[in-house]
Design a protein around this motif. Sequence first.
Motif, PDB file in Angstrom:
ATOM      1  N   LEU A  36       0.847  -1.208  -0.085  1.00  0.00           N
ATOM      2  CA  LEU A  36      -0.193  -0.029   0.092  1.00  0.00           C
ATOM      3  C   LEU A  36       0.852   1.287  -0.247  1.00  0.00           C
ATOM      4  CD1 LEU A  36      -2.790  -1.068   2.581  1.00  0.00           C
ATOM      5  CD2 LEU A  36      -3.216  -0.392   0.055  1.00  0.00           C
ATOM      6  N   ALA A  37       2.025   1.358   0.880  1.00  0.00           N
ATOM      7  CA  ALA A  37       2.564   2.481   0.744  1.00  0.00           C
ATOM      8  C   ALA A  37       3.409   2.657  -0.542  1.00  0.00           C
ATOM      9  CB  ALA A  37       3.900   2.047   1.878  1.00  0.00           C
ATOM     10  N   ILE A  38       3.898   1.555  -1.238  1.00  0.00           N
ATOM     11  CA  ILE A  38       4.328   1.732  -2.709  1.00  0.00           C
ATOM     12  C   ILE A  38       3.233   2.334  -3.386  1.00  0.00           C
ATOM     13  CG2 ILE A  38       5.132   0.592  -4.641  1.00  0.00           C
ATOM     14  CD1 ILE A  38       6.696  -1.307  -2.706  1.00  0.00           C
ATOM     15  N   GLU A  39       2.113   1.672  -3.369  1.00  0.00           N
ATOM     16  CA  GLU A  39       0.985   2.438  -4.404  1.00  0.00           C
ATOM     17  C   GLU A  39       0.794   3.821  -4.058  1.00  0.00           C
ATOM     18  OE1 GLU A  39      -1.409  -1.681  -5.378  1.00  0.00           O
ATOM     19  OE2 GLU A  39      -2.336  -0.070  -4.312  1.00  0.00           O
ATOM     20  N   GLU A  40       0.867   4.265  -2.827  1.00  0.00           N
ATOM     21  CA  GLU A  40       0.808   5.710  -2.442  1.00  0.00           C
ATOM     22  C   GLU A  40       1.869   6.404  -2.584  1.00  0.00           C
ATOM     23  OE1 GLU A  40      -1.256   5.250   1.322  1.00  0.00           O
ATOM     24  OE2 GLU A  40      -3.057   4.395   0.497  1.00  0.00           O
ATOM     25  N   ASP A  42       4.356   6.462  -0.718  1.00  0.00           N
ATOM     26  CA  ASP A  42       4.889   7.002   0.669  1.00  0.00           C
ATOM     27  C   ASP A  42       6.040   5.770   1.007  1.00  0.00           C
ATOM     28  OD1 ASP A  42       2.900   8.578   1.163  1.00  0.00           O
ATOM     29  OD2 ASP A  42       1.563   7.032   2.043  1.00  0.00           O
ATOM     30  N   PHE A  43       7.090   6.204   0.367  1.00  0.00           N
ATOM     31  CA  PHE A  43       8.256   5.565   0.029  1.00  0.00           C
ATOM     32  C   PHE A  43       9.069   5.630   1.409  1.00  0.00           C
ATOM     33  CE2 PHE A  43       8.408   6.546  -4.606  1.00  0.00           C
ATOM     34  CZ  PHE A  43       7.609   5.508  -4.763  1.00  0.00           C
ATOM     35  N   HIS A  44       8.862   6.435   2.359  1.00  0.00           N
ATOM     36  CA  HIS A  44       9.574   6.593   3.520  1.00  0.00           C
ATOM     37  C   HIS A  44       9.041   5.699   4.660  1.00  0.00           C
ATOM     38  CE1 HIS A  44       5.798   9.140   3.798  1.00  0.00           C
ATOM     39  NE2 HIS A  44       5.810   8.726   5.284  1.00  0.00           N
ATOM     40  N   GLU A  45       7.855   4.939   4.389  1.00  0.00           N
ATOM     41  CA  GLU A  45       7.409   3.948   5.241  1.00  0.00           C
ATOM     42  C   GLU A  45       8.252   2.745   5.153  1.00  0.00           C
ATOM     43  OE1 GLU A  45       5.017   4.068   7.439  1.00  0.00           O
ATOM     44  OE2 GLU A  45       4.482   6.418   7.107  1.00  0.00           O
ATOM     45  N   LEU A  46       8.905   2.409   3.908  1.00  0.00           N
ATOM     46  CA  LEU A  46       9.719   1.259   3.743  1.00  0.00           C
ATOM     47  C   LEU A  46      10.842   1.071   4.884  1.00  0.00           C
ATOM     48  CD1 LEU A  46       9.116  -0.853   1.451  1.00  0.00           C
ATOM     49  CD2 LEU A  46       8.023   1.281   1.299  1.00  0.00           C
ATOM     50  N   TYR A  51      15.148  -2.133   0.648  1.00  0.00           N
ATOM     51  CA  TYR A  51      13.892  -2.787   0.229  1.00  0.00           C
ATOM     52  C   TYR A  51      13.089  -2.219  -0.594  1.00  0.00           C
ATOM     53  CZ  TYR A  51      15.136  -6.192   4.040  1.00  0.00           C
ATOM     54  OH  TYR A  51      15.818  -6.994   4.855  1.00  0.00           O
ATOM     55  N   LEU A  52      13.088  -0.766  -0.580  1.00  0.00           N
ATOM     56  CA  LEU A  52      12.276  -0.109  -1.329  1.00  0.00           C
ATOM     57  C   LEU A  52      12.422  -0.334  -2.731  1.00  0.00           C
ATOM     58  CD1 LEU A  52      10.505   2.213  -2.101  1.00  0.00           C
ATOM     59  CD2 LEU A  52      12.218   3.663  -2.283  1.00  0.00           C
ATOM     60  N   VAL A  73      13.256   6.154 -12.840  1.00  0.00           N
ATOM     61  CA  VAL A  73      12.355   7.159 -12.656  1.00  0.00           C
ATOM     62  C   VAL A  73      12.608   7.656 -11.127  1.00  0.00           C
ATOM     63  CG1 VAL A  73       9.944   7.773 -12.147  1.00  0.00           C
ATOM     64  CG2 VAL A  73      10.682   6.605 -14.237  1.00  0.00           C
ATOM     65  N   LEU A  74      12.511   6.867 -10.172  1.00  0.00           N
ATOM     66  CA  LEU A  74      12.847   6.882  -8.836  1.00  0.00           C
ATOM     67  C   LEU A  74      14.090   7.648  -8.514  1.00  0.00           C
ATOM     68  CD1 LEU A  74      11.982   5.984  -5.801  1.00  0.00           C
ATOM     69  CD2 LEU A  74      13.314   4.222  -5.832  1.00  0.00           C
ATOM     70  N   ASP A  75      15.139   7.435  -9.322  1.00  0.00           N
ATOM     71  CA  ASP A  75      16.417   7.965  -9.111  1.00  0.00           C
ATOM     72  C   ASP A  75      16.507   9.360  -9.958  1.00  0.00           C
ATOM     73  OD1 ASP A  75      17.352   6.005  -7.615  1.00  0.00           O
ATOM     74  OD2 ASP A  75      18.280   4.948  -9.032  1.00  0.00           O
ATOM     75  N   GLY A  76      15.553   9.706 -10.735  1.00  0.00           N
ATOM     76  CA  GLY A  76      15.313  10.742 -11.566  1.00  0.00           C
ATOM     77  C   GLY A  76      16.159  10.733 -12.711  1.00  0.00           C
TER      78      GLY A  76
END
Length: 288
Positions: A36-40, A42-46, A51-52, A73-76
């Motif tokens: 759920l955190a990934i879909e929203e 909220d990467f800081h929840e990992l 693990y992210l 994309v995550l790394d820009g």
Amino acid sequence: MASINIGETLRKARIDKKISLDELQQRTKIQKRYLLAIEENDFHELPSDYYLRTFIRQYADEVNVDGNHLIDVLDGKDRPLPTYPELQTVDELRKNKHAENPTRARFRATLPMVVLGLVALAIISVVGYMTWLDHQETAIIPENSSVQVERSENTSSQAEKVSSSQPKPTVESSKPPEKPKMALAMENNTVNAATMKVDHAEKPLKLTFTGKERVWIGVQVNGALIYQYTLQPGESQTTELPADTAQALITIGMAKYADIKVNDQGLDFQPGDSLLKKDITLNIAYAA
């Protein structure tokens, strides 16, 4: 600003495939709250950045999305298009050929004639030398030569008899020394890390990974990731270390879900029942 929304992309792909979060949790072994955190987004929840990235790749594999693109994309980062050098045209190649130095061209034209002349001169010199030797030899045989021949024949036959009667020395065959076998030894071990010694390793050093459950593996040399893969249950994959690698770092996403072999010899890195990530450092000494 990211070109796509990572969480929304994964969520839409999951819904298109009609996969529930509970079912995705069973497939990936990732807790539902992390999904759920990934879909929203909220990467800081990992628990950590490691693990992210691992969970995003596992999620993407299950819904047929390019996980490596999502990590970029995550790394820009954007993937640049490959560039290729311009090819020379036929006209340019012809111009280069005709622009050759005229002195060098004349030398190349006369070179075969010079070589043939030297070969002919060598043949004439050899024939002349052989003719001169023929004139120097004498065709006269001394009268007592027949007696000397008979004596030499008798002497040689006696020598053969004596040599045949004497025992011949036996030559002992020496076998080459056997090469020492590769040895694996544990130097230090904890729940999350192990250091192991590899002695008398044959080149190239080959690593084979087999998944007991779905698990991510990675191999680093000199701080650079040279191999990574997500194993399915029962799947095996093999990779080779670069030549003369003295130290390698193997990372197992969940320790007990993978087996490792080094040059077809089992590596006991003592995973126990741990579901945590484990790093295995190999210090490698090769056979002489």
